[in-house]
Motif scaffolding. Structure first.
Motif, PDB file in Angstrom:
ATOM      1  N   GLU A 288      40.905  37.787  48.135  1.00 14.90           N
ATOM      2  CA  GLU A 288      40.648  38.726  48.912  1.00 14.90           C
ATOM      3  C   GLU A 288      40.753  40.125  48.000  1.00 14.90           C
ATOM      4  OE1 GLU A 288      42.837  38.974  52.458  1.00 14.90           O
ATOM      5  OE2 GLU A 288      42.245  37.252  53.117  1.00 14.90           O
ATOM      6  N   LEU A 289      41.388  40.236  47.183  1.00 14.48           N
ATOM      7  CA  LEU A 289      41.593  41.513  46.336  1.00 14.48           C
ATOM      8  C   LEU A 289      41.492  41.147  44.741  1.00 14.48           C
ATOM      9  CD1 LEU A 289      44.747  42.990  48.117  1.00 14.48           C
ATOM     10  CD2 LEU A 289      42.473  43.752  48.263  1.00 14.48           C
ATOM     11  N   ILE A 290      42.070  40.401  44.035  1.00 13.05           N
ATOM     12  CA  ILE A 290      41.701  40.423  42.704  1.00 13.05           C
ATOM     13  C   ILE A 290      40.363  40.252  42.137  1.00 13.05           C
ATOM     14  CG2 ILE A 290      43.119  39.892  40.618  1.00 13.05           C
ATOM     15  CD1 ILE A 290      45.395  38.804  42.140  1.00 13.05           C
ATOM     16  N   ASP A 291      40.044  38.790  42.576  1.00 11.28           N
ATOM     17  CA  ASP A 291      38.612  38.237  42.232  1.00 11.28           C
ATOM     18  C   ASP A 291      37.520  39.348  43.052  1.00 11.28           C
ATOM     19  OD1 ASP A 291      36.587  36.996  41.658  1.00 11.28           O
ATOM     20  OD2 ASP A 291      36.960  35.182  42.783  1.00 11.28           O
ATOM     21  N   SER A 292      37.353  40.538  42.575  1.00 14.18           N
ATOM     22  CA  SER A 292      36.554  41.304  43.380  1.00 14.18           C
ATOM     23  C   SER A 292      34.876  40.959  43.505  1.00 14.18           C
ATOM     24  CB  SER A 292      36.410  42.744  42.887  1.00 14.18           C
ATOM     25  OG  SER A 292      36.280  42.497  41.297  1.00 14.18           O
ATOM     26  N   ASN A 293      34.615  40.239  42.549  1.00 10.38           N
ATOM     27  CA  ASN A 293      33.087  39.613  42.781  1.00 10.38           C
ATOM     28  C   ASN A 293      33.143  38.363  43.384  1.00 10.38           C
ATOM     29  OD1 ASN A 293      33.806  38.125  40.780  1.00 10.38           O
ATOM     30  ND2 ASN A 293      32.015  38.365  39.376  1.00 10.38           N
ATOM     31  N   HIS A 294      34.489  37.783  43.780  1.00  5.47           N
ATOM     32  CA  HIS A 294      34.388  36.548  44.436  1.00  5.47           C
ATOM     33  C   HIS A 294      33.668  35.317  44.024  1.00  5.47           C
ATOM     34  CE1 HIS A 294      36.187  38.948  47.590  1.00  5.47           C
ATOM     35  NE2 HIS A 294      35.331  39.796  47.726  1.00  5.47           N
ATOM     36  N   ASP A 295      33.888  35.157  42.730  1.00  4.98           N
ATOM     37  CA  ASP A 295      33.233  34.174  42.208  1.00  4.98           C
ATOM     38  C   ASP A 295      34.252  32.908  41.721  1.00  4.98           C
ATOM     39  OD1 ASP A 295      34.523  35.338  39.854  1.00  4.98           O
ATOM     40  OD2 ASP A 295      32.858  35.122  38.666  1.00  4.98           O
ATOM     41  N   GLY A 296      35.209  33.142  42.331  1.00  2.00           N
ATOM     42  CA  GLY A 296      36.326  32.074  42.104  1.00  2.00           C
ATOM     43  C   GLY A 296      37.088  32.201  40.821  1.00  2.00           C
TER      44      GLY A 296
END
Ligand SMILES: [Ca+2]
Ligand SMILES: [Ca+2]
Ligand SMILES: [Ca+2]
Ligand SMILES: [Ca+2]
Length: 362
Positions: A288-296
């Motif tokens: 939810e927070l660290i991977d800001s572009n949500h690419d895993g």
């Protein structure tokens, strides 16, 4: 004292020597077993005591920073950015009524437009203010410690001077170490201390701005102890954390990498539960927070902006998250009742009987 050293040992200890692939396998196997990991249970007060004993060492825990130096999530983060230098003020207070008042005083300070509701913007501004307070404290602390490592007061500390103080704090004779350094003799230190020493030296180099003479000024020493407010040092700290968690060597963190360290052993059901929560919390934080572009994948840049305490965008995110935790009537604001009801989240103490207290205090 135990905490810092345990943290350092887990960071620089036995895992360092293992090949990345073994580590990955070990991590994967243990993950399947859902083995217990040593959780960070130390309270703010314990940490304060640790600090006094290891005062010249860079702390593992930094107030208002989301990860500890050893890669643990900072459990006290919300309280730290909500209470600022009053952190701990609620721990000692045995009088719940007085604590509730104190909490309501804070409420009215956060609520700048005095509509008796805390908006995300108001909370964001407050978080930034409290973060600055922690930094102010770090500066004052660092000043004291600088005097301790710079006894001749010439405003510079050499790496050798620091090394002497550090080894003295580990039980070595200050005179013997100083003599050995002067005569260029090899120092006899155990393997673990040697590793810590090497890491400290890397960090010392990093904190030393040109010319690279290994002499630190007071300001450079502050960034050595507290990397969180210096751009270059923050980057260095992030690099170290990535290095410690990265198992396939691509200098980025996948979700399994982020949730599989440090490794311990299952002792009992309680340990197992702590462990499951540990993984769950880290997974949530990662996704939810660290991977800001949500690419895993978490890159060093993503981790750096996540950890930067001066990042206003993060502060706004935090503000929204903190509101969401206690926002029972779902109006995206916090009312006094909500803050009192969730006082444990905000202050670390349960301030019992919140329903009555709203009457009392208003
Ligand atoms: Ca308001
Ligand atoms: Ca990796
Ligand atoms: Ca990413
Ligand atoms: Ca609300």
């Amino acid at each position: 004292m135990v905490w810092s050293w345990v943290a350092m040992a887990s960071r620089w200890g036995p895992l360092v020597g293992l090949a990345p692939r073994c580590l990955w396998l070990l991590g994967a196997v243990l993950l399947m077993d859902a083995s217990a990991r040593p959780a960070n249970h130390s309270s703010t007060r314990e940490r304060a005591a640790n600090r006094e004993e290891n005062e010249i060492l860079p702390p593992d825990h930094l107030n208002g920073v989301k990860l500890e130096m050893d890669g643990h999530l900072n459990r006290g983060f919300h309280q730290e950015v909500f209470l600022g230098k009053d952190l701990g003020g609620f721990e000692e207070d045995v009088e719940p009524r007085r604590s509730r008042r104190k909490l309501m005083v804070i409420f009215s300070k956060v609520d700048v437009n005095t509509d008796r509701k805390i908006s995300a913007k108001e909370m964001q501004r407050w978080i930034m203010e409290k973060t600055a307070e922690h930094f102010q404290e770090a500066m004052e602390e660092s000043k004291t410690h600088f005097r301790a490592v710079d006894p001749d007061g010439d405003g510079h500390v050499s790496w050798d001077e620091y090394k002497v103080k550090f080894l003295a704090s580990k039980g070595h004779s200050e005179k013997e170490v100083a003599d050995a350094i002067r005569l260029n003799e090899e120092l006899k230190v155990d393997e673990e201390t040697q590793e810590v020493l090497e890491n400290l030296r890397d960090r010392w180099y990093q904190a030393d701005s040109p010319p690279a003479d290994l002499l630190l000024t007071e300001e450079e020493f502050l960034s050595f102890l507290h990397p969180e407010h210096s751009r270059g040092m923050l980057r260095f700290m992030v690099k170290e954390i990535v290095r410690d968690l990265d198992q396939d060597g691509d200098k980025q963190l996948s979700l399994p990498e982020f949730v599989s360290l440090p490794v311990g052993t299952v002792e009992n059901q309680q340990g197992q539960d702590i462990d499951d929560n540990w993984v769950k919390d880290r997974k949530k934080e990662f996704e939810e927070l660290i991977d800001s572009n949500h690419d895993g994948i978490v890159t060093a840049e993503e981790l750096e902006s996540y950890m930067d305490p001066m990042n206003e965008y993060n502060a706004l995110n935090e503000a929204k998250q903190m509101i969401a935790v206690a926002d029972e009537n779902q109006n995206h604001h916090l009312e006094p009742e909500e803050v009192l009801k969730y006082s444990e989240f905000f202050t670390g103490s349960k301030l019992v009987d919140y329903a009555r207290s709203v009457h009392e205090e208003f």
